[in-house]
Structures are given as C-alpha cells and as structure tokens.
Scaffold this active site. Structure first.
Site, PDB file in Angstrom:
ATOM      1  N   SER A 106       0.851  -1.183   0.000  1.00 23.89           N
ATOM      2  CA  SER A 106       0.000   0.000   0.000  1.00 23.89           C
ATOM      3  C   SER A 106       0.886   1.232   0.000  1.00 23.89           C
ATOM      4  O   SER A 106       1.885   1.280   0.726  1.00 23.89           O
ATOM      5  CB  SER A 106      -0.916   0.012   1.225  1.00 23.89           C
ATOM      6  OG  SER A 106      -1.743   1.165   1.231  1.00 23.89           O
ATOM      7  N   HIS A 119       2.466  12.102  -1.335  1.00 29.73           N
ATOM      8  CA  HIS A 119       2.025  13.484  -1.156  1.00 29.73           C
ATOM      9  C   HIS A 119       3.111  14.420  -1.697  1.00 29.73           C
ATOM     10  O   HIS A 119       4.138  14.635  -1.045  1.00 29.73           O
ATOM     11  CB  HIS A 119       1.770  13.785   0.323  1.00 29.73           C
ATOM     12  CG  HIS A 119       0.608  13.068   0.906  1.00 29.73           C
ATOM     13  ND1 HIS A 119      -0.688  13.336   0.537  1.00 29.73           N
ATOM     14  CD2 HIS A 119       0.541  12.076   1.845  1.00 29.73           C
ATOM     15  CE1 HIS A 119      -1.511  12.542   1.219  1.00 29.73           C
ATOM     16  NE2 HIS A 119      -0.794  11.782   2.013  1.00 29.73           N
ATOM     17  N   HIS A 174      -2.449   7.248  -4.736  1.00 28.94           N
ATOM     18  CA  HIS A 174      -2.561   6.117  -3.816  1.00 28.94           C
ATOM     19  C   HIS A 174      -2.655   4.845  -4.635  1.00 28.94           C
ATOM     20  O   HIS A 174      -3.282   4.826  -5.708  1.00 28.94           O
ATOM     21  CB  HIS A 174      -3.814   6.267  -2.942  1.00 28.94           C
ATOM     22  CG  HIS A 174      -4.286   4.976  -2.333  1.00 28.94           C
ATOM     23  ND1 HIS A 174      -5.345   4.248  -2.866  1.00 28.94           N
ATOM     24  CD2 HIS A 174      -3.846   4.266  -1.262  1.00 28.94           C
ATOM     25  CE1 HIS A 174      -5.541   3.165  -2.130  1.00 28.94           C
ATOM     26  NE2 HIS A 174      -4.649   3.143  -1.161  1.00 28.94           N
ATOM     27  N   ASN A 219      -2.782   0.291  -4.033  1.00 32.43           N
ATOM     28  CA  ASN A 219      -2.856  -0.801  -3.082  1.00 32.43           C
ATOM     29  C   ASN A 219      -3.068  -2.100  -3.843  1.00 32.43           C
ATOM     30  O   ASN A 219      -3.896  -2.166  -4.746  1.00 32.43           O
ATOM     31  CB  ASN A 219      -4.021  -0.567  -2.097  1.00 32.43           C
ATOM     32  CG  ASN A 219      -4.172  -1.690  -1.096  1.00 32.43           C
ATOM     33  OD1 ASN A 219      -4.864  -2.661  -1.354  1.00 32.43           O
ATOM     34  ND2 ASN A 219      -3.527  -1.548   0.037  1.00 32.43           N
ATOM     35  N   ARG A 272      -3.445  -6.294  -2.745  1.00 34.31           N
ATOM     36  CA  ARG A 272      -3.511  -7.138  -1.556  1.00 34.31           C
ATOM     37  C   ARG A 272      -4.101  -8.511  -1.895  1.00 34.31           C
ATOM     38  O   ARG A 272      -4.840  -8.675  -2.861  1.00 34.31           O
ATOM     39  CB  ARG A 272      -4.337  -6.470  -0.462  1.00 34.31           C
ATOM     40  CG  ARG A 272      -5.747  -6.107  -0.884  1.00 34.31           C
ATOM     41  CD  ARG A 272      -6.449  -5.260   0.157  1.00 34.31           C
ATOM     42  NE  ARG A 272      -7.800  -4.902  -0.252  1.00 34.31           N
ATOM     43  CZ  ARG A 272      -8.100  -3.832  -0.980  1.00 34.31           C
ATOM     44  NH1 ARG A 272      -7.148  -3.023  -1.381  1.00 34.31           N
ATOM     45  NH2 ARG A 272      -9.363  -3.574  -1.315  1.00 34.31           N
ATOM     46  N   HIS A 291      -6.366   7.608 -16.662  1.00 28.84           N
ATOM     47  CA  HIS A 291      -7.399   6.615 -16.951  1.00 28.84           C
ATOM     48  C   HIS A 291      -7.069   5.775 -18.183  1.00 28.84           C
ATOM     49  O   HIS A 291      -7.444   4.591 -18.239  1.00 28.84           O
ATOM     50  CB  HIS A 291      -8.757   7.300 -17.085  1.00 28.84           C
ATOM     51  CG  HIS A 291      -9.366   7.645 -15.763  1.00 28.84           C
ATOM     52  ND1 HIS A 291     -10.111   6.748 -15.039  1.00 28.84           N
ATOM     53  CD2 HIS A 291      -9.316   8.781 -15.023  1.00 28.84           C
ATOM     54  CE1 HIS A 291     -10.506   7.306 -13.902  1.00 28.84           C
ATOM     55  NE2 HIS A 291     -10.037   8.543 -13.873  1.00 28.84           N
ATOM     56  N   HIS A 305     -20.158  12.296   3.987  1.00 36.26           N
ATOM     57  CA  HIS A 305     -20.509  13.440   4.828  1.00 36.26           C
ATOM     58  C   HIS A 305     -20.221  14.771   4.136  1.00 36.26           C
ATOM     59  O   HIS A 305     -20.685  15.815   4.585  1.00 36.26           O
ATOM     60  CB  HIS A 305     -19.766  13.369   6.164  1.00 36.26           C
ATOM     61  CG  HIS A 305     -18.277  13.444   6.054  1.00 36.26           C
ATOM     62  ND1 HIS A 305     -17.506  12.394   5.603  1.00 36.26           N
ATOM     63  CD2 HIS A 305     -17.406  14.452   6.327  1.00 36.26           C
ATOM     64  CE1 HIS A 305     -16.232  12.741   5.613  1.00 36.26           C
ATOM     65  NE2 HIS A 305     -16.149  13.983   6.045  1.00 36.26           N
ATOM     66  N   GLY A 330      -4.486  -5.172  15.030  1.00 39.93           N
ATOM     67  CA  GLY A 330      -3.350  -4.883  15.889  1.00 39.93           C
ATOM     68  C   GLY A 330      -2.079  -4.617  15.109  1.00 39.93           C
ATOM     69  O   GLY A 330      -0.978  -4.925  15.562  1.00 39.93           O
ATOM     70  N   ARG A 390       0.817  -2.253  13.039  1.00 38.14           N
ATOM     71  CA  ARG A 390       1.704  -1.196  13.518  1.00 38.14           C
ATOM     72  C   ARG A 390       1.122   0.168  13.146  1.00 38.14           C
ATOM     73  O   ARG A 390       1.013   0.507  11.970  1.00 38.14           O
ATOM     74  CB  ARG A 390       3.094  -1.366  12.903  1.00 38.14           C
ATOM     75  CG  ARG A 390       4.129  -0.379  13.399  1.00 38.14           C
ATOM     76  CD  ARG A 390       5.507  -0.764  12.868  1.00 38.14           C
ATOM     77  NE  ARG A 390       6.539   0.109  13.376  1.00 38.14           N
ATOM     78  CZ  ARG A 390       6.995   1.186  12.720  1.00 38.14           C
ATOM     79  NH1 ARG A 390       6.482   1.500  11.535  1.00 38.14           N
ATOM     80  NH2 ARG A 390       7.948   1.937  13.239  1.00 38.14           N
TER      81      ARG A 390
END
Length: 313
Positions: A99, A103, A113, A115, A117, A152, A182, A265, A267
C-alpha cells in the site's frame, strides 16, 4: 491440484511479487525526487506476521511518500474484512499487500494512492476462501484534462487483457468507494478499485493484480514530470493543505485498509503513514467563483468518463 495446494503454491509467488513491487516503486520515486531516499523500517506484529515500511520525507518533489509491505495472519478475520462477508467470521486468515500514498510538495502535482492485496481465510472443515483486492486513484488539487486522460488511459490498458468490461466495472467501483458521504464529494478523479476478486482462476487473478501494480508508475510519473516545475505561491499551497484535510477525513472514517490494520493490531505508525505531514482545515471556506480552486469541485471531483476527452480532442 487441490485448492489447498494451489493456494499454498501461489502464496510465495505473490509475496515475492509484492516485495519486488515495493522495491521498484521506491527506487523510481527516489530517483524522481533526486534529493531524498527512503528510510526502511522493518517491524513485527505480536499476533503474527510483520512488514517493511519505507518512507521518504522532505524531498524536492515529494513532501512525503510512504510505501508499505505487510504480511499478517491470525485466528480470526477482523470486522473490516467480514462486514460484507459474514460467512467468514471466525476463520483464520493470512493477508499480505503493498500500500502506498505519495504526497507531493508542489500543489499542481496530485496525490496518488495504490494498493495491491491478497487474503486467504481458512477453516478446518472447508476449502480455503481467497481473494485479491486493490487498485489506484488520483487526488489532484488543481485539475488538468491531460492528466486525467493519461491516468485513466493507463488504467484501461492494464485492464483490457482481462475483459472488455473490467476497466469500466473497476473504474465505477473506484468512484463509488472513494466518496466522502458526509461531504457529498468525491476524493479525487478515481482510477481503479476492486475487492473480493476470485471469479477467475487464481493464476489469472494474480496476473491481473500484477498488471495493475506494474502500471502504477506508468500512470503517475508522467504527470509528476509535467507538473513538478510549475510555479506556485502561498495561495496554491494553502489550498493544497486545505484539500489534504479531505484525504485525512476519508482515510480515518471510511478506508477499509486503515480499519483492517487497526483492528488486527497492526503497527500504527505504518498504518497512518498514508496521512499527509501538513494539513489544515478552514471553517466553511468557499473558493472564489471562476477560480482554479472552484474548478476542482465543479469539474474534476465529479464521476465522469474521462476517456471521452480523447474523442473530443
């Protein structure tokens, strides 16, 4: 070959690809920056697994770039992974991925960005359930049609060998996912997003994530090269910091990867390396009508078919 053996045989190949992808991306970004290199931070997870975090700070081009490799496992998937798959609750899991978030310093260079996985959930009484996820998206502060078209077009080229509808489907999914409910606002101009990918054989799914991962630098670096030397002042810098606030809001409120890392849990320093080093919020701030700042939300932060620009030109 049984499904159990096929997955077991593929996992080392996925791991090797992800580690090499992290190395390749870090080397390319450091070369483009030219002044700073990545620090390397290996870490272990008490509950099983670990990773390698790499971060570049205070560069000439990149204010901060973080590229994470992680591989974790445990006795039960966390809520972030089972929210849409309740049938997998309480299964043991093995997850790995790369990931990254970049900036840039210049406000005319967009944040990016990516990622990639892989998950596998296991239980003694049934076959393993595996899937891939990932993609990449672009978050500009000042919009450029040329950049949107290039981004794109590169994404579509990565998808095309895997089916005529793959780009459109994963582009639409990206628009829907990177949306701040929001704010009633898109995070950026989108790209690709996919999850729970297992409808193809595992070898084909693995080939697809390699195609997406390998295309990230081709999509991003030409945009960096075009915008990195554009002159900017305090107005543009202030707007960049203001818009970065939206990035923080999305990652802390909605991002499934952030929630997964915290719930397992992981890091914390590595999970939150995606956040920008400098950001500001301004109460009820509104851009000047007709400005480049206003154009961002009026034109660019709206889901659209960016590839239509090619036919217009």
């Amino acid at each position: 070959m049984t499904q159990v053996n096929l997955v077991a045989e593929t996992i080392p190949k996925i791991r090797a690809y992800l580690v090499a992808l992290q190395d390749r991306i870090c080397a390319s970004l450091a070369d483009v920056d030219g002044t700073q290199d990545f620090i390397v931070d290996d870490w272990q997870r008490d509950l099983g697994g670990g990773g390698r975090t790499r971060v570049l700070r205070d560069g000439a081009v990149f204010e901060q770039a973080g590229v994470n490799f992680s591989e974790v496992y445990g006795d039960a998937l966390p809520p972030a992974a089972t929210a849409k798959r309740p049938d997998l609750k309480d299964r043991a899991f093995h997850a790995m991925g790369v990931s990254l978030v970049v900036h840039p310093l210049n406000p005319y260079v967009p944040t990016s960005h990516a990622n990639i996985r892989f998950f596998v959930a296991t239980a003694e009484s049934s076959e393993p359930v595996w899937w891939f996820g990932g993609g990449y998206d672009l978050t500009p502060y000042y919009g450029f049609d040329e950049d949107a078209l290039h981004w794109h077009s590169t994404a579509k080229s990565a998808c095309d060998p895997f089916g005529a509808s793959v780009y459109a489907d994963h582009k639409r999914w990206c628009d829907e996912y990177f949306y701040l409910k929001h704010r009633n606002e898109q995070r950026g101009i989108g790209g690709l997003f996919f999850d729970d990918l297992n409808e193809w054989p595992i070898e084909q799914c693995f080939a697809y994530i390699r195609s997406v991962g390998d295309s990230y630098l081709d999509a991003y670096l030409p945009i960096v090269a075009r915008r990195r030397s554009l002159e900017y002042g305090q107005r543009e810098r202030d707007f960049q910091l203001y818009r970065r606030g939206r990035y923080v809001e999305f990652n802390l409120v909605y991002d499934r990867g952030t929630l997964f890392g915290l719930q397992t849990g992981g890091r914390t320093e590595s999970i939150l390396m995606s956040l920008p080093p400098n950001v500001q919020w301004r109460y009820n701030w509104q851009p000047e009508a007709g400005s480049g700042e206003a154009q961002l939300t009026e034109k660019y932060l709206i889901p659209r078919d960016w590839l239509q620009l090619a036919s217009v030109d």
